[in-house]
Design a protein around this motif. Sequence first.
Motif, PDB file in Angstrom:
ATOM      1  N   SER A   1       0.798  -1.083   0.053  1.00 37.43           N
ATOM      2  CA  SER A   1       0.092  -0.120   0.061  1.00 37.43           C
ATOM      3  C   SER A   1       0.930   1.084   0.048  1.00 37.43           C
ATOM      4  O   SER A   1       1.910   1.250   0.685  1.00 37.43           O
ATOM      5  CB  SER A   1      -0.870   0.055   1.248  1.00 37.43           C
ATOM      6  OG  SER A   1      -1.769   1.141   1.270  1.00 37.43           O
ATOM      7  N   ILE A   2       0.551   2.165  -0.809  1.00 41.15           N
ATOM      8  CA  ILE A   2       1.517   3.237  -1.149  1.00 41.15           C
ATOM      9  C   ILE A   2       0.925   4.623  -0.496  1.00 41.15           C
ATOM     10  O   ILE A   2      -0.068   5.050  -0.841  1.00 41.15           O
ATOM     11  CB  ILE A   2       1.916   3.549  -2.589  1.00 41.15           C
ATOM     12  CG1 ILE A   2       2.457   2.287  -3.037  1.00 41.15           C
ATOM     13  CG2 ILE A   2       2.872   4.841  -2.728  1.00 41.15           C
ATOM     14  CD1 ILE A   2       2.600   2.322  -4.824  1.00 41.15           C
ATOM     15  N   ILE A   3       1.713   5.285   0.508  1.00 41.67           N
ATOM     16  CA  ILE A   3       1.351   6.373   1.204  1.00 41.67           C
ATOM     17  C   ILE A   3       2.360   7.279   0.472  1.00 41.67           C
ATOM     18  O   ILE A   3       3.715   7.376  -0.179  1.00 41.67           O
ATOM     19  CB  ILE A   3       2.197   6.414   2.596  1.00 41.67           C
ATOM     20  CG1 ILE A   3       1.654   5.087   3.330  1.00 41.67           C
ATOM     21  CG2 ILE A   3       1.707   7.714   2.958  1.00 41.67           C
ATOM     22  CD1 ILE A   3       2.317   4.927   4.902  1.00 41.67           C
ATOM     23  N   GLY A   4       1.360   8.556   0.045  1.00 39.90           N
ATOM     24  CA  GLY A   4       2.121   9.699  -0.517  1.00 39.90           C
ATOM     25  C   GLY A   4       2.041  10.779   0.508  1.00 39.90           C
ATOM     26  O   GLY A   4       1.359  11.092   1.279  1.00 39.90           O
ATOM     27  N   LEU A   5       3.473  11.207   0.766  1.00 37.38           N
ATOM     28  CA  LEU A   5       3.732  12.077   1.723  1.00 37.38           C
ATOM     29  C   LEU A   5       3.994  13.270   1.258  1.00 37.38           C
ATOM     30  O   LEU A   5       4.910  13.718   0.290  1.00 37.38           O
ATOM     31  CB  LEU A   5       4.846  11.867   2.678  1.00 37.38           C
ATOM     32  CG  LEU A   5       5.152  12.818   3.643  1.00 37.38           C
ATOM     33  CD1 LEU A   5       4.179  12.632   5.037  1.00 37.38           C
ATOM     34  CD2 LEU A   5       6.643  12.361   4.503  1.00 37.38           C
ATOM     35  N   THR A   6       3.184  14.506   1.492  1.00 36.20           N
ATOM     36  CA  THR A   6       3.546  15.883   1.155  1.00 36.20           C
ATOM     37  C   THR A   6       3.224  17.147   2.128  1.00 36.20           C
ATOM     38  O   THR A   6       2.748  16.487   3.102  1.00 36.20           O
ATOM     39  CB  THR A   6       2.578  16.040  -0.237  1.00 36.20           C
ATOM     40  OG1 THR A   6       3.091  17.327  -0.888  1.00 36.20           O
ATOM     41  CG2 THR A   6       1.134  16.454   0.235  1.00 36.20           C
ATOM     42  N   GLY A   7       3.619  18.336   1.716  1.00 37.34           N
ATOM     43  CA  GLY A   7       3.391  19.262   2.690  1.00 37.34           C
ATOM     44  C   GLY A   7       4.184  20.494   2.063  1.00 37.34           C
ATOM     45  O   GLY A   7       5.144  20.324   1.505  1.00 37.34           O
ATOM     46  N   SER A   8       3.750  21.559   2.715  1.00 40.92           N
ATOM     47  CA  SER A   8       4.369  22.742   2.224  1.00 40.92           C
ATOM     48  C   SER A   8       5.804  23.011   2.753  1.00 40.92           C
ATOM     49  O   SER A   8       6.152  22.387   3.629  1.00 40.92           O
ATOM     50  CB  SER A   8       3.315  24.148   2.417  1.00 40.92           C
ATOM     51  OG  SER A   8       2.338  23.770   1.788  1.00 40.92           O
ATOM     52  N   ILE A   9       6.601  23.963   2.186  1.00 42.50           N
ATOM     53  CA  ILE A   9       7.850  24.459   2.867  1.00 42.50           C
ATOM     54  C   ILE A   9       7.926  24.598   4.367  1.00 42.50           C
ATOM     55  O   ILE A   9       6.910  25.173   4.599  1.00 42.50           O
ATOM     56  CB  ILE A   9       8.575  25.671   1.903  1.00 42.50           C
ATOM     57  CG1 ILE A   9       9.685  25.999   2.360  1.00 42.50           C
ATOM     58  CG2 ILE A   9       7.640  26.810   2.199  1.00 42.50           C
ATOM     59  CD1 ILE A   9      10.806  26.833   1.534  1.00 42.50           C
ATOM     60  N   GLY A  10       8.772  24.196   5.003  1.00 41.96           N
ATOM     61  CA  GLY A  10       8.941  24.355   6.383  1.00 41.96           C
ATOM     62  C   GLY A  10       8.034  23.691   7.383  1.00 41.96           C
ATOM     63  O   GLY A  10       7.865  23.825   8.513  1.00 41.96           O
ATOM     64  N   MET A  11       7.275  22.888   6.647  1.00 43.05           N
ATOM     65  CA  MET A  11       6.259  21.947   7.406  1.00 43.05           C
ATOM     66  C   MET A  11       6.740  20.689   8.135  1.00 43.05           C
ATOM     67  O   MET A  11       6.047  20.130   9.098  1.00 43.05           O
ATOM     68  CB  MET A  11       4.992  21.461   6.565  1.00 43.05           C
ATOM     69  CG  MET A  11       4.187  22.645   5.969  1.00 43.05           C
ATOM     70  SD  MET A  11       3.618  23.731   7.485  1.00 43.05           S
ATOM     71  CE  MET A  11       2.371  24.486   6.676  1.00 43.05           C
TER      72      MET A  11
ATOM     73  N   LEU B   1       5.387  18.107  -4.411  1.00 36.08           N
ATOM     74  CA  LEU B   1       4.386  18.719  -5.199  1.00 36.08           C
ATOM     75  C   LEU B   1       3.344  17.843  -5.234  1.00 36.08           C
ATOM     76  O   LEU B   1       3.003  17.671  -6.510  1.00 36.08           O
ATOM     77  CB  LEU B   1       4.670  19.518  -6.374  1.00 36.08           C
ATOM     78  CG  LEU B   1       5.735  20.685  -6.174  1.00 36.08           C
ATOM     79  CD1 LEU B   1       6.596  21.108  -7.209  1.00 36.08           C
ATOM     80  CD2 LEU B   1       5.276  21.934  -5.259  1.00 36.08           C
ATOM     81  N   LEU B   2       2.864  16.929  -4.590  1.00 32.76           N
ATOM     82  CA  LEU B   2       1.903  15.900  -4.792  1.00 32.76           C
ATOM     83  C   LEU B   2       0.616  16.211  -5.582  1.00 32.76           C
ATOM     84  O   LEU B   2       0.476  15.695  -6.556  1.00 32.76           O
ATOM     85  CB  LEU B   2       1.560  15.215  -3.446  1.00 32.76           C
ATOM     86  CG  LEU B   2       0.570  13.911  -3.532  1.00 32.76           C
ATOM     87  CD1 LEU B   2       1.337  12.765  -3.848  1.00 32.76           C
ATOM     88  CD2 LEU B   2       0.044  13.723  -2.208  1.00 32.76           C
ATOM     89  N   PHE B   3       0.104  17.330  -5.021  1.00 34.41           N
ATOM     90  CA  PHE B   3      -1.208  17.788  -5.693  1.00 34.41           C
ATOM     91  C   PHE B   3      -1.014  18.674  -6.943  1.00 34.41           C
ATOM     92  O   PHE B   3      -1.837  18.715  -7.845  1.00 34.41           O
ATOM     93  CB  PHE B   3      -2.028  18.604  -4.638  1.00 34.41           C
ATOM     94  CG  PHE B   3      -2.444  17.778  -3.303  1.00 34.41           C
ATOM     95  CD1 PHE B   3      -3.381  16.911  -3.480  1.00 34.41           C
ATOM     96  CD2 PHE B   3      -2.069  18.195  -2.080  1.00 34.41           C
ATOM     97  CE1 PHE B   3      -3.689  16.181  -2.422  1.00 34.41           C
ATOM     98  CE2 PHE B   3      -2.532  17.506  -1.021  1.00 34.41           C
ATOM     99  CZ  PHE B   3      -3.223  16.191  -1.222  1.00 34.41           C
ATOM    100  N   GLU B   4       0.167  19.482  -6.877  1.00 35.95           N
ATOM    101  CA  GLU B   4       0.454  20.174  -8.084  1.00 35.95           C
ATOM    102  C   GLU B   4       0.812  19.566  -9.096  1.00 35.95           C
ATOM    103  O   GLU B   4       0.752  19.840 -10.183  1.00 35.95           O
ATOM    104  CB  GLU B   4       1.487  21.177  -7.534  1.00 35.95           C
ATOM    105  CG  GLU B   4       1.214  22.389  -6.367  1.00 35.95           C
ATOM    106  CD  GLU B   4       1.412  21.818  -5.092  1.00 35.95           C
ATOM    107  OE1 GLU B   4       1.542  22.629  -4.149  1.00 35.95           O
ATOM    108  OE2 GLU B   4       1.637  20.578  -4.855  1.00 35.95           O
ATOM    109  N   GLY B   5       1.453  18.246  -9.003  1.00 35.96           N
ATOM    110  CA  GLY B   5       1.640  17.553 -10.250  1.00 35.96           C
ATOM    111  C   GLY B   5       0.723  16.371 -10.227  1.00 35.96           C
ATOM    112  O   GLY B   5      -0.452  16.617  -9.825  1.00 35.96           O
ATOM    113  N   SER B   6       1.075  15.230 -10.769  1.00 37.40           N
ATOM    114  CA  SER B   6      -0.026  13.966 -10.805  1.00 37.40           C
ATOM    115  C   SER B   6       0.540  13.053 -10.140  1.00 37.40           C
ATOM    116  O   SER B   6      -0.045  11.905  -9.963  1.00 37.40           O
ATOM    117  CB  SER B   6       0.151  13.618 -12.355  1.00 37.40           C
ATOM    118  OG  SER B   6       1.384  13.118 -12.716  1.00 37.40           O
ATOM    119  N   GLY B   7       1.067  13.282  -8.813  1.00 35.23           N
ATOM    120  CA  GLY B   7       1.807  12.312  -7.948  1.00 35.23           C
ATOM    121  C   GLY B   7       0.729  11.580  -7.137  1.00 35.23           C
ATOM    122  O   GLY B   7       0.853  10.486  -6.962  1.00 35.23           O
TER     123      GLY B   7
END
Length: 198
Positions: A5-15, A115-121
């Motif tokens: 099961s694949i977890i996608g981890l993302t967050g803005s700069i400095g988070m 950039l998970l949401f900004e790209g197609s990740g």
Amino acid sequence: MTSPSIIGLTGSIGMGKSTVAAMFEEAGVPVFDADAEVRKLQGPGGELIPAIEEAFPGSTGPEGVNREALGAQVFGDKEKLKKLEAIVHPAVGLKRAQFLEDHKDAALILFDIPLLFEGSGHALVDTIVVVSAPAPVQRERVLARPGMTVEKFEHILGLQMPDAEKRSRADHVIDTGTTLEETRAQVEALVTKLKAAL
């Protein structure tokens, strides 16, 4: 045999995304860091150096890609940026596929995708985890970085999806506005929960 099961981890700069990714790794979840792969591919002796040099003459040297020289050629030119992405993205995709193959027996694996949401990740993952901290905490962390200015910080924020929107689209949110111990406890609880759901 089920695939991980694949977890996608993302967050803005400095988070605190890198810190949280390391906590997942400590909790036994293999982590694929796309940015780190790009740095390796473009670093000294990196696989992509010949192709990048051919496409952008003078942009590489003994240390690998000279980011300033490459940036000067690519910045503000959509066609050149596309050309660079056409070199980099497939190579990272191959590394990701190899990583999946190497860890096919793991219950969970994590893709660290800035950039998970900004790209197609988001299309590649089963569960989305967003790291988030209150805006004043984020600002303080980022402005403490060497060479960071308020202008640079505002510019980066402008390029990224707002934190509130990321949180609203996440399956899980890890709050990094607390102590490291509390954040680690959140990560460990989430790993346990995700494994139990498999």
